[in-house]
Design a protein around this motif. Structure first.
Motif, PDB file in Angstrom:
ATOM      1  N   GLU A  53      14.057 -13.314  20.183  1.00 32.87           N
ATOM      2  CA  GLU A  53      13.865 -12.179  19.270  1.00 32.87           C
ATOM      3  C   GLU A  53      15.182 -11.484  18.963  1.00 32.87           C
ATOM      4  OE1 GLU A  53      10.710  -9.519  20.398  1.00 32.87           O
ATOM      5  OE2 GLU A  53       9.343 -11.195  20.770  1.00 32.87           O
ATOM      6  N   ARG A  54      16.029 -11.329  19.961  1.00 32.77           N
ATOM      7  CA  ARG A  54      17.323 -10.666  19.749  1.00 32.77           C
ATOM      8  C   ARG A  54      18.221 -11.498  18.834  1.00 32.77           C
ATOM      9  NH1 ARG A  54      20.658  -7.605  23.461  1.00 32.77           N
ATOM     10  NH2 ARG A  54      22.389  -6.858  22.200  1.00 32.77           N
ATOM     11  N   ILE A  55      18.221 -12.810  19.042  1.00 31.15           N
ATOM     12  CA  ILE A  55      19.013 -13.698  18.171  1.00 31.15           C
ATOM     13  C   ILE A  55      18.485 -13.594  16.745  1.00 31.15           C
ATOM     14  CG2 ILE A  55      19.678 -16.088  17.692  1.00 31.15           C
ATOM     15  CD1 ILE A  55      19.176 -16.594  20.779  1.00 31.15           C
ATOM     16  N   ALA A  56      17.172 -13.671  16.570  1.00 33.89           N
ATOM     17  CA  ALA A  56      16.574 -13.600  15.231  1.00 33.89           C
ATOM     18  C   ALA A  56      16.922 -12.276  14.548  1.00 33.89           C
ATOM     19  CB  ALA A  56      15.056 -13.782  15.308  1.00 33.89           C
ATOM     20  N   ARG A  57      16.816 -11.168  15.276  1.00 31.27           N
ATOM     21  CA  ARG A  57      17.159  -9.858  14.689  1.00 31.27           C
ATOM     22  C   ARG A  57      18.628  -9.812  14.275  1.00 31.27           C
ATOM     23  NH1 ARG A  57      14.294  -7.632  19.044  1.00 31.27           N
ATOM     24  NH2 ARG A  57      16.252  -6.919  19.951  1.00 31.27           N
ATOM     25  N   THR A  58      19.485 -10.402  15.078  1.00 33.68           N
ATOM     26  CA  THR A  58      20.920 -10.431  14.757  1.00 33.68           C
ATOM     27  C   THR A  58      21.160 -11.245  13.491  1.00 33.68           C
ATOM     28  OG1 THR A  58      21.510 -10.155  17.085  1.00 33.68           O
ATOM     29  CG2 THR A  58      23.204 -11.073  15.637  1.00 33.68           C
ATOM     30  N   LEU A  59      20.519 -12.399  13.373  1.00 28.03           N
ATOM     31  CA  LEU A  59      20.678 -13.235  12.173  1.00 28.03           C
ATOM     32  C   LEU A  59      20.168 -12.510  10.934  1.00 28.03           C
ATOM     33  CD1 LEU A  59      19.569 -16.712  13.606  1.00 28.03           C
ATOM     34  CD2 LEU A  59      21.906 -15.841  13.298  1.00 28.03           C
ATOM     35  N   ILE A  60      19.039 -11.829  11.057  1.00 30.05           N
ATOM     36  CA  ILE A  60      18.491 -11.045   9.934  1.00 30.05           C
ATOM     37  C   ILE A  60      19.456  -9.928   9.550  1.00 30.05           C
ATOM     38  CG2 ILE A  60      16.662  -9.416   9.289  1.00 30.05           C
ATOM     39  CD1 ILE A  60      14.750 -11.202  10.999  1.00 30.05           C
ATOM     40  N   ASP A  61      19.970  -9.216  10.539  1.00 28.80           N
ATOM     41  CA  ASP A  61      20.890  -8.113  10.270  1.00 28.80           C
ATOM     42  C   ASP A  61      22.156  -8.604   9.562  1.00 28.80           C
ATOM     43  OD1 ASP A  61      21.631  -5.298  10.547  1.00 28.80           O
ATOM     44  OD2 ASP A  61      23.168  -6.041  11.923  1.00 28.80           O
ATOM     45  N   LEU A  62      22.727  -9.695  10.046  1.00 27.55           N
ATOM     46  CA  LEU A  62      23.951 -10.223   9.436  1.00 27.55           C
ATOM     47  C   LEU A  62      23.701 -10.710   8.013  1.00 27.55           C
ATOM     48  CD1 LEU A  62      25.421 -12.089  12.519  1.00 27.55           C
ATOM     49  CD2 LEU A  62      26.369 -10.046  11.424  1.00 27.55           C
ATOM     50  N   SER A  63      22.534 -11.289   7.784  1.00 27.91           N
ATOM     51  CA  SER A  63      22.195 -11.801   6.448  1.00 27.91           C
ATOM     52  C   SER A  63      21.809 -10.682   5.488  1.00 27.91           C
ATOM     53  CB  SER A  63      21.016 -12.785   6.536  1.00 27.91           C
ATOM     54  OG  SER A  63      21.325 -13.862   7.358  1.00 27.91           O
ATOM     55  N   ASP A  64      20.846  -9.873   5.901  1.00 29.81           N
ATOM     56  CA  ASP A  64      20.239  -8.907   4.992  1.00 29.81           C
ATOM     57  C   ASP A  64      20.991  -7.591   4.884  1.00 29.81           C
ATOM     58  OD1 ASP A  64      18.378 -10.950   5.106  1.00 29.81           O
ATOM     59  OD2 ASP A  64      16.716  -9.700   5.763  1.00 29.81           O
ATOM     60  N   ARG A  65      21.535  -7.107   5.984  1.00 31.09           N
ATOM     61  CA  ARG A  65      22.193  -5.795   5.963  1.00 31.09           C
ATOM     62  C   ARG A  65      23.715  -5.878   5.886  1.00 31.09           C
ATOM     63  NH1 ARG A  65      17.457  -5.147   8.122  1.00 31.09           N
ATOM     64  NH2 ARG A  65      17.609  -5.621  10.330  1.00 31.09           N
ATOM     65  N   GLU A  66      24.294  -6.823   6.593  1.00 29.95           N
ATOM     66  CA  GLU A  66      25.762  -6.939   6.599  1.00 29.95           C
ATOM     67  C   GLU A  66      26.295  -7.751   5.418  1.00 29.95           C
ATOM     68  OE1 GLU A  66      27.993  -5.455   8.486  1.00 29.95           O
ATOM     69  OE2 GLU A  66      26.562  -4.480   9.822  1.00 29.95           O
ATOM     70  N   ARG A 119      20.822 -29.562  19.808  1.00 28.60           N
ATOM     71  CA  ARG A 119      19.791 -29.288  18.809  1.00 28.60           C
ATOM     72  C   ARG A 119      20.297 -28.396  17.683  1.00 28.60           C
ATOM     73  NH1 ARG A 119      15.497 -26.608  20.440  1.00 28.60           N
ATOM     74  NH2 ARG A 119      16.723 -25.295  21.799  1.00 28.60           N
ATOM     75  N   GLN A 120      21.561 -28.554  17.305  1.00 29.86           N
ATOM     76  CA  GLN A 120      22.086 -27.736  16.217  1.00 29.86           C
ATOM     77  C   GLN A 120      21.239 -27.912  14.966  1.00 29.86           C
ATOM     78  OE1 GLN A 120      24.148 -29.811  18.236  1.00 29.86           O
ATOM     79  NE2 GLN A 120      26.144 -29.642  17.300  1.00 29.86           N
ATOM     80  N   THR A 121      21.137 -26.836  14.215  1.00 24.87           N
ATOM     81  CA  THR A 121      20.412 -26.869  12.955  1.00 24.87           C
ATOM     82  C   THR A 121      21.124 -25.946  11.975  1.00 24.87           C
ATOM     83  OG1 THR A 121      18.210 -26.772  11.975  1.00 24.87           O
ATOM     84  CG2 THR A 121      18.772 -25.010  13.516  1.00 24.87           C
ATOM     85  N   ALA A 122      20.596 -25.860  10.786  1.00 28.37           N
ATOM     86  CA  ALA A 122      21.149 -24.959   9.773  1.00 28.37           C
ATOM     87  C   ALA A 122      20.051 -24.643   8.769  1.00 28.37           C
ATOM     88  CB  ALA A 122      22.346 -25.596   9.066  1.00 28.37           C
ATOM     89  N   GLY A 123      20.258 -23.575   8.030  1.00 24.97           N
ATOM     90  CA  GLY A 123      19.292 -23.206   7.002  1.00 24.97           C
ATOM     91  C   GLY A 123      19.786 -22.047   6.167  1.00 24.97           C
ATOM     92  N   ILE A 124      19.035 -21.771   5.123  1.00 28.52           N
ATOM     93  CA  ILE A 124      19.369 -20.716   4.172  1.00 28.52           C
ATOM     94  C   ILE A 124      18.401 -19.556   4.362  1.00 28.52           C
ATOM     95  CG2 ILE A 124      19.578 -20.102   1.719  1.00 28.52           C
ATOM     96  CD1 ILE A 124      21.548 -22.296   2.556  1.00 28.52           C
ATOM     97  N   ARG A 125      18.933 -18.357   4.406  1.00 26.14           N
ATOM     98  CA  ARG A 125      18.146 -17.125   4.350  1.00 26.14           C
ATOM     99  C   ARG A 125      18.724 -16.310   3.198  1.00 26.14           C
ATOM    100  NH1 ARG A 125      14.792 -13.803   7.165  1.00 26.14           N
ATOM    101  NH2 ARG A 125      14.998 -11.605   6.616  1.00 26.14           N
ATOM    102  N   GLY A 126      17.974 -16.195   2.121  1.00 26.85           N
ATOM    103  CA  GLY A 126      18.476 -15.458   0.960  1.00 26.85           C
ATOM    104  C   GLY A 126      19.763 -16.075   0.447  1.00 26.85           C
ATOM    105  N   ARG A 127      20.840 -15.304   0.512  1.00 28.04           N
ATOM    106  CA  ARG A 127      22.153 -15.783   0.067  1.00 28.04           C
ATOM    107  C   ARG A 127      23.082 -16.032   1.250  1.00 28.04           C
ATOM    108  NH1 ARG A 127      23.311 -12.279  -5.398  1.00 28.04           N
ATOM    109  NH2 ARG A 127      21.643 -13.242  -6.594  1.00 28.04           N
TER     110      ARG A 127
END
Length: 177
Positions: A53-66, A119-127
């Motif tokens: 959950e903490r990792i997910a929140r950090t990824l959301i914050d960096l993508s959406d807010r930062e 198990r590296q992966t990648a993906g797009i969130r918004g921009r």
């Protein structure tokens, strides 16, 4: 485009986030981008424990807010019970980009047979392009060397800032117009 690219650098580690040892992965990623990128950019570093959950929140914050166009994580990609970075990434992305993980594993397998456990992966969130890297600094460089030629064009396609690389180090691919 003269926008300064913001790049999130996320180290995922229980021990480094608790101060048990020094983070080496985040600084290795930053040094890599300082070496290969020639366009203006700024790092947005984060150090978080192995908590989905903490990792997910950090990824959301960096993508959406930062407003980071690129978020690169290091750590938490193995098979151990606490390794949950790919799951947290899958929780927040809208478009999986499996080719990144496939190529990184292929490159790593040429160096070490245990790369199949990664198990590296990648993906797009918004921009934002989010890429999971392994935790060891040497492996970080090898994996970034493999995928970096595609990253600037991917950022173009998701309408991010124009990233330029030093062609003597990384030849970024962009189709001829």
């Amino acid at each position: 485009m003269s926008a300064i690219a913001r790049i999130g650098i996320v180290t995922v580690s229980d021990r480094a986030s608790a101060g048990v040892y020094e983070d080496e992965g985040g600084p290795a990623i930053r040094a890599y981008f300082e070496r290969v990128l020639t366009s203006p950019w700024e790092a947005v570093p984060c150090l978080v424990p192995d908590d989905r959950e903490r990792i997910a929140r950090t990824l959301i914050d960096l993508s959406d807010r930062e407003g980071c166009c690129l978020v690169v994580t290091t750590g938490g990609t193995g098979p151990a019970p606490r390794d949950v970075t790919p799951e947290a990434t899958q929780d927040v992305i809208e478009k999986p980009m499996p080719g990144f993980g496939e190529l990184m594993r292929q490159v790593s397998l040429a160096k070490v047979p245990t790369a199949i456990l990664s198990r590296q992966t990648a993906g797009i969130r918004g921009r934002t392009l989010i890429v999971n890297l392994p935790g060891r600094p040497r492996a970080i460089g090898e994996c970034l060397d493999a995928v970096m030629p595609a990253i600037p064009y991917c950022i173009d396609l998701i309408e991010g800032p124009y990233l330029e690389t030093d062609p003597a180090l990384i030849q970024a691919f962009r189709p001829k117009k």
